[in-house]
Design an enzyme around this catalytic site. Structure first.
Site: not given
Length: 646
Positions: A2, A27, A75, A123-124, A519, A523, A526, A542, A641
Site C-alpha cells: 500500500c 502501490r 492493495w 502497510n504490511g 518475460e 508482460k 500482466e 513436448h 508494484k
C-alpha cells in the site's frame, strides 16, 4: 504494497496528501483515504473504495482545514476493497459499529470521529491480528472492518489509556510524550510487518511513524515534514530525506524530527540530500508511465553501465560489492534469487555467467528458497535481485542465507531500501523511479548489470584481455541498438491491432532468448489479461503444441545466431499446424519473412545481448495490445508494484 503519505507543517494537509497518494497509486488502488486533525481537535476521516479520483473529489468538496494528516492507498489483503475496509482506521471506545454489509456503507465517510483518540494507516500484514482482536474485544473495543490493520489502532488506544491512567501528561519533548510511549508499547505485541503512521487527537502537532519490513522515508523541509512509503511524494516539497530502518520510529512535528529505536531510545539519523526531479515522477507527455519507461531504456541502460567499464583492464568495475577480488576469486557457485520479472532477469544472468565466467549458477524463486534447505557449500555467493528492494519473499530469502553465514549481495534500483541495507554489498541499477506496475526498464537494467558481472567474473577467472575488450565494445553499442529497436513501434502497433482479440499466446525462444520468452508472456498477462505461456522453443513439441490452432499466435524470438536454424525448425512445426507466427528477427531475414505471418525487426546483436534488445518489441507488443483492449496498463487489476507481503 500500500501507499502511505503523512504531512505536518503550516499548509493544508488534505491536498498535499492526495497529491502524494497519486504518486503512490501504483502501490495500491483498491481504495484510498485520509485523516486530518481539524482546528477544533477532532479527527476527520475521508475515504472511498475505488480509484483515488473519488477521494480527490471528496477532499475538494469538503476542504479539510487541518495542517496535519495521514493518507493511504490500499492493495487489499484482509477484507474486500470496500469503503469501511479502507484506511485510515480509528482507535477508541464508543466508535459506531460498521454495517453488516460493508458495501452498504455510504460512498465516503466524512464524519467527525468522536471517541477516536488515534488514526492509523498501515502497510504490511499483522499475522497475530485475530489473537489481538479477541483480547481487545474483551476490553470493550468494537471493530468496524474486516482488516488486520484495525487492531493496531485499538491497541495503541488501549496503551494510551493506560499511560494517561498512570498519570502521564504531555511534555515539551514530543519523543517523551505518552503518545510515543503508547506506540512503543504496542509495537512489540505485533507479529508481522508494518509501515505505520499514527495521528493523535490529543497531540495535534505530532505524527509517529514506525517500520518493520515495510519501507518508510521522511522528507525534511523548512517548517514541515513529510512521511511516505517511498520517496516520490516528496518531490517538489522536501530537499532532504531520512530512510528509516527496521524497529525505528520517527517522531515528527512541523519543525522537529527525532528517530528512536523501538527498544533502546534515540538513534542518530542520517539526513541525506534529496534530488529527485519532477520529471522523474511525471509522464513527460506520454500516455502512460509504462510507455515512458519503455522509451527511457537507452538512457537507463547507459546509466547502468556508466563508470563501470574499464577499457584499460578490459573488465567491469563495481564500487559497492564490499568483497575483495581475492574473496570473489574463491566463489565456486552463484545463486541468483528474485520474483517475477527479476526471476526472469536472473535466468538471463545464469546463461551469461555460466557462458563467460564458467561458474555454476542456480536460479531460485525467492518465495521457495526461503522455505527450502538447499545444500549451500563454502564458496557460495547469493545475489538478491529486486527493483524495489522491499520484496518480502526476496528479503526473507536473503535473510535466511545470511543467517547461514553465506555472503549476500543485492542488485537493486531503490537507494536506501531494506534489501540494499541488509545485503553485505550490492549494485544499484540507477534506472530512476519505475512507476508502471509492469516492470520494463528495471528488467533491462538488471540484465545489463548481470552482463557486467559475467564480464567481471570472467576476467577474474579465464577470460582473455582481448575477449574482455570485445565484450565491452558490444556493451557500449547497446543503448544505440535499443534506440533502433524502439523505431519498430508503428509496426508493432499494427500487429497488436491484428491480434488484440486472441485468447492465448505462446512465446518461444532458445538459449539466451528462452528467459525472454517467459518475460514476454508475463508482460502480456500482466497488463492485457490475455493468457500467455513462455517455453524453450524445442519444448513446444513436448506438450504445448496441443494448444496450437489458427487463432493462437506464437511469438518466436529468432534473431540470427547460434541456434537460428534450430528455432526455424520449430517455426515450421507451428506453421504445419496452421498457427499464426509473429517473428522477432534480424533485419532483412528473407527466410523468416517467407514463413512468418508478421515480422518485427530488431538490430543485430551478439547472442548474449539479444534478450535486452529483443525485450523492447515484446514490451511494446504487450503495451499496445493492452491499450487497444481498454486496459489500465499502469495499474493492472489485482497487481501492485512493491510486493511487501507474502
Amino acid at each position: 504494497m500500500c501507499g502511505i503519505v503523512g504531512y505536518v507543517g503550516f499548509r493544508r494537509a488534505g491536498g498535499l496528501i492526495v497529491e502524494g497518494l497519486r504518486r503512490l497509486e501504483y502501490r495500491g488502488y483498491d481504495s484510498a483515504g485520509l485523516a486530518t486533525l481539524d482546528d477544533d481537535g477532532g479527527i476527520r476521516v475521508l475515504k472511498a473504495a475505488g480509484r483515488l479520483d473519488r477521494l480527490d473529489s471528496l477532499v475538494r468538496e469538503v476542504q479539510p482545514d487541518g495542517s496535519i494528516g495521514i493518507g493511504h492507498t490500499r492493495w487489499a489483503t484482509h477484507g474486500a476493497p470496500t469503503n469501511i475496509n479502507a484506511h485510515p482506521h480509528l482507535g477508541g471506545h464508543g466508535l459506531p459499529c460498521g454495517p453488516d454489509d460493508a458495501d452498504a456503507e455510504a460512498a465516503c465517510d466524512t464524519s467527525m470521529s468522536a471517541g477516536a483518540s488515534v488514526a492509523i494507516v498501515h502497510n504490511g500484514v499483522i499475522e497475530n491480528y485475530q489473537t489481538l482482536k479477541t483480547m481487545l474485544e474483551s476490553q470493550g473495543y468494537v471493530f468496524r472492518s474486516q482488516t488486520d490493520s484495525e487492531v493496531i489502532a485499538h491497541l495503541i488506544d488501549s496503551c494510551l489509556k493506560r499511560a494517561f491512567a498512570a498519570g502521564n501528561r504531555m511534555v515539551d519533548d514530543p519523543a517523551d510524550s505518552p503518545c510515543v510511549a503508547a506506540v512503543r508499547e504496542a509495537l512489540p505485541q505485533l507479529r508481522g510487518t508494518y509501515g505505520l503512521l499514527v495521528l493523535f487527537a490529543e497531540q495535534p502537532d505530532l505524527l509517529v511513524a514506525a517500520r518493520l519490513g515495510s519501507p518508510l522515508v521522511v522528507g525534511v523541509a523548512d517548517g514541515e515534514h513529510f512521511v511516505a512509503s517511498d520517496a516520490s511524494p516528496l518531490v517538489g516539497h522536501a530537499d532532504r530525506i531520512v530512510y528509516l530502518s527496521d524497529h525505528e520510529l520517527a517522531v515528527v512535528t512541523g519543525d522537529s524530527l527525532r528517530v528512536i529505536h523501538r527498544d533502546s531510545g534515540t538513534v542518530a539519523h542520517d539526513v541525506q540530500p534529496f534530488d529527485m526531479r519532477e520529471c522523474d515522477v511525471a509522464k513527460g507527455g506520454y500516455q502512460h508511465f509504462m510507455l515512458k519507461e519503455i522509451h527511457e531504456q537507452p538512457e537507463t541502460i547507459a546509466a547502468a553501465m556508466r563508470g563501470r567499464l574499464s577499457r584499460d583492464d578490459a573488465t567491469a568495475v563495481f564500487g559497492g560489492l564490499n568483497l575483495t577480488p581475492k574473496q570473489l576469486q574463491r566463489v565456486r557457485r552463484i545463486v541468483l534469487t528474485g520474483c517475477g520479472t527479476s526471476w526472469h532477469a536472473a535466468l538471463v544472468g545464469e546463461y551469461l555467467i555460466e557462458e563467460f565466467a564458467r561458474l555454476p549458477v542456480e536460479v531460485e524463486y525467492a518465495s521457495e528458497l526461503r522455505y527450502r534447505n538447499p545444500p549451500f557449500d563454502e564458496g557460495t555467493l547469493l545475489f538478491a535481485i529486486t527493483q524495489s528492494g522491499e520484496t518480502a519473499d526476496t528479503l526473507a530469502a536473503l535473510r535466511e542465507t545470511k543467517r547461514k553465514g553465506y555472503p549476500t549481495l543485492a542488485i537493486c534500483n531503490v537507494v536506501g531500501s531494506t534489501i540494499a541495507k541488509e545485503a553485505d554489498g550490492g549494485i544499484y541499477l540507477y534506472a530512476g523511479p519505475e512507476i508502471g506496475v509492469a516492470s520494463t526498464k528495471a528488467f533491462t537494467s538488471q540484465c545489463v548489470v548481470l552482463a557486467l558481472l559475467a564480464l567481471y567474473f570472467g576476467r577474474l577467472r579465464h577470460m582473455s584481455y582481448e575477449a574482455g575488450r570485445g565484450y565491452i565494445d558490444a556493451l557500449e553499442r547497446l543503448p544505440d541498438l535499443v534506440s533502433q529497436a524502439l523505431a519498430a513501434e508503428d509496426v508493432i502497433r499494427g500487429i497488436a491491432e491484428k491480434y488484440r482479440n486472441a485468447s492465448t499466446f505462446l512465446y518461444l525462444g532458445r538459449q539466451f532468448n528462452f528467459p525472454l520468452a517467459l518475460e514476454g508472456a508475463l508482460k502480456l498477462k500482466e497488463i492485457s489479461y490475455i493468457h500467455a505461456e513462455g517455453y524453450p522453443a524445442a519444448e513446444m513439441k513436448h506438450g504445448p503444441i496441443a494448444l496450437v490452432d489458427g487463432s493462437t499466435p506464437s511469438v518466436f524470438l529468432i534473431p540470427q545466431g547460434a541456434v537460428y536454424d534450430k528455432v526455424m525448425l520449430n517455426v515450421e512445426e507451428i506453421k504445419a499446424r496452421k498457427g499464426p507466427v509473429i517473428a522477432v528477427a534480424s533485419p532483412g531475414d528473407e527466410r523468416i519473412a517467407r514463413l512468418a505471418d508478421d515480422v518485427i525487426e530488431v538490430p543485430e546483436a551478439p547472442d548474449f545481448l539479444q534478450p535486452i534488445v529483443a525485450s523492447i518489441p515484446l514490451q511494446l507488443l504487450a503495451y499496445h495490445i493492452a491499450v487497444l483492449r481498454g486496459c489500465d496498463v499502469d495499474k493492472p487489476r489485482n497487481l501492485a508494484k512493491s510486493v511487501t507481503v507474502e
